[in-house]
Design a protein around this motif. Structure first.
Motif, short mmCIF file in Angstrom:
data_model
loop_
_atom_site.label_atom_id
_atom_site.label_comp_id
_atom_site.label_asym_id
_atom_site.label_seq_id
_atom_site.Cartn_x
_atom_site.Cartn_y
_atom_site.Cartn_z
N GLY A 1 -53.24 15.80 -16.10
CA GLY A 1 -53.74 16.82 -15.17
C GLY A 1 -55.19 17.18 -15.44
N LEU A 2 -55.55 17.30 -16.73
CA LEU A 2 -56.95 17.62 -17.07
C LEU A 2 -57.88 16.49 -16.64
CD1 LEU A 2 -59.05 19.37 -18.47
CD2 LEU A 2 -58.42 18.28 -20.64
N SER A 3 -57.48 15.24 -16.87
CA SER A 3 -58.30 14.10 -16.48
C SER A 3 -58.48 14.06 -14.96
CB SER A 3 -57.64 12.81 -16.97
OG SER A 3 -58.39 11.68 -16.54
N TYR A 4 -57.40 14.32 -14.23
CA TYR A 4 -57.47 14.32 -12.76
C TYR A 4 -58.44 15.38 -12.25
CZ TYR A 4 -55.98 15.34 -7.96
OH TYR A 4 -55.94 15.58 -6.60
N MET A 5 -58.37 16.59 -12.80
CA MET A 5 -59.24 17.68 -12.35
C MET A 5 -60.71 17.39 -12.67
SD MET A 5 -56.98 20.98 -13.49
CE MET A 5 -55.22 21.07 -13.11
N ASP A 6 -60.95 16.79 -13.86
CA ASP A 6 -62.34 16.46 -14.23
C ASP A 6 -62.92 15.39 -13.31
OD1 ASP A 6 -62.48 18.26 -16.28
OD2 ASP A 6 -61.98 16.82 -17.86
N GLU A 7 -62.12 14.35 -13.03
CA GLU A 7 -62.63 13.24 -12.24
C GLU A 7 -62.85 13.63 -10.78
OE1 GLU A 7 -59.98 9.98 -12.72
OE2 GLU A 7 -60.45 9.70 -14.85
N ARG A 8 -61.93 14.42 -10.23
CA ARG A 8 -62.02 14.73 -8.80
C ARG A 8 -62.86 15.97 -8.50
NH1 ARG A 8 -57.26 14.10 -4.33
NH2 ARG A 8 -58.49 14.78 -2.53
N TYR A 9 -62.83 16.98 -9.38
CA TYR A 9 -63.51 18.24 -9.09
C TYR A 9 -64.57 18.63 -10.14
CZ TYR A 9 -59.62 18.65 -5.85
OH TYR A 9 -58.70 18.42 -4.85
N GLY A 10 -64.72 17.79 -11.15
CA GLY A 10 -65.72 18.08 -12.17
C GLY A 10 -65.19 18.85 -13.35
N SER A 11 -64.15 19.66 -13.13
CA SER A 11 -63.58 20.47 -14.19
C SER A 11 -62.36 21.21 -13.62
CB SER A 11 -64.59 21.50 -14.71
OG SER A 11 -64.89 22.44 -13.70
N PRO A 12 -61.49 21.78 -14.47
CA PRO A 12 -60.39 22.60 -13.98
C PRO A 12 -60.88 23.79 -13.14
CG PRO A 12 -59.93 21.94 -16.22
CD PRO A 12 -61.34 21.50 -15.92
N CYS A 13 -62.02 24.36 -13.51
CA CYS A 13 -62.54 25.50 -12.72
C CYS A 13 -63.01 25.03 -11.34
CB CYS A 13 -63.67 26.18 -13.46
SG CYS A 13 -63.09 27.17 -14.88
N GLY A 14 -63.54 23.80 -11.28
CA GLY A 14 -63.88 23.25 -9.96
C GLY A 14 -62.63 23.03 -9.12
N ALA A 15 -61.56 22.57 -9.76
CA ALA A 15 -60.29 22.36 -9.05
C ALA A 15 -59.70 23.69 -8.60
CB ALA A 15 -59.32 21.62 -9.96
N TRP A 16 -59.83 24.70 -9.44
CA TRP A 16 -59.29 26.02 -9.09
C TRP A 16 -60.05 26.62 -7.90
CZ3 TRP A 16 -55.56 29.03 -8.46
CH2 TRP A 16 -55.67 30.42 -8.42
#
Length: 252
Positions: A228-243
């Protein structure tokens, strides 16, 4: 008495002859120095020719004086013309040298300005690259998952799963990661969406995607957290970007 008057008259006319000769010479010299066309003057020449015989009648002492005065006058005129020509040549040479010096000075100033700008540009570029490297290193240190190993268990409580996440997710990104997991699965690592088939803590669709992080993706929360962390980093730049994206769209 008459003889004395005659001598005086002849002397005066002798001086006139010398003066006429001097005038003729002045016209010639000045004309040449000015670069113009020399014009002949018939009147002074004729006067000199007419009175030339009078010099023979002047006593020898006075003839010498007349000739000396005439030669002196001619020398003075020639010297004046030569000085004027020399002054003109010097002024022209000074003007050319001044123009040459000004051109060289401008070229040197232009070169110095170009070198200054090039140096400033190189320094700014080096500073920008150093700042970018520093930012990349900071992002990498914040986002890179820590490679802790966790013993396998038959089951995990929510508290245990959250403890795993705190050790894997960078501290600056944990709250954003937790917000998404709360909405997606309420920290249930076995949560399954009956309609879509999404699975696990972060509701991967399909759940088999998480196999890239480990073959035990179905039963190991740590494997799901890492994926999940890898997915959020790759697609949104970071978990905060995903949030941020989740808040706007209610999915990510």
């Amino acid at each position: 008495m008459l003889e004395g008057n005659r001598v005086s008259r002849i002397s005066v006319r002798g001086f006139a002859v010398a003066s006429a000769t001097a005038v003729t010479t002045v016209g010639a010299v000045v004309g040449v120095a000015a670069g113009g066309e020399q014009k002949s003057s018939a009147e002074p020449v004729e006067a000199a020719a007419a009175d030339a015989t009078l010099l023979a009648e002047i006593p020898a002492g006075q003839q010498a004086q007349v000739q000396t005065a005439s030669l002196t006058a001619q020398a003075d005129i020639q010297s004046t013309a030569a000085d004027a020509e020399a002054k003109k040549a010097a002024e022209e040479a000074a003007r050319k040298q001044a123009a040459k010096d000004a051109k060289a000075k401008k070229a040197a100033a232009d070169k110095a300005e170009a070198e200054r700008k090039a140096k400033e540009k190189a320094e700014a570029e080096a500073e920008r690259e150093a700042k970018e490297r520093e930012e990349e290193e900071q992002v990498a240190s914040r986002s890179a998952p820590r490679q802790e190993s966790f013993p396998q268990q038959s089951s995990y409580t929510v508290a245990e799963v959250q403890a795993m996440a705190r050790q894997i997710v960078p501290a600056s990104q944990f709250q954003c990661f937790s917000n998404i997991v709360n909405h997606e699965s309420t920290w249930n690592y076995q949560a399954t969406n009956p309609s879509s088939g999404a699975y696990g803590l972060v509701q991967a669709l399909p759940g088999s995607k998480m196999s890239s992080a480990g073959a035990d993706w179905r039963t190991n929360p740590a494997t799901q957290i890492k994926w999940g962390l890898s997915y959020m980093d790759e697609r949104y730049g970071s978990p905060c970007g995903a949030w941020s994206f989740w808040q706007a769209n209610h999915w990510y």
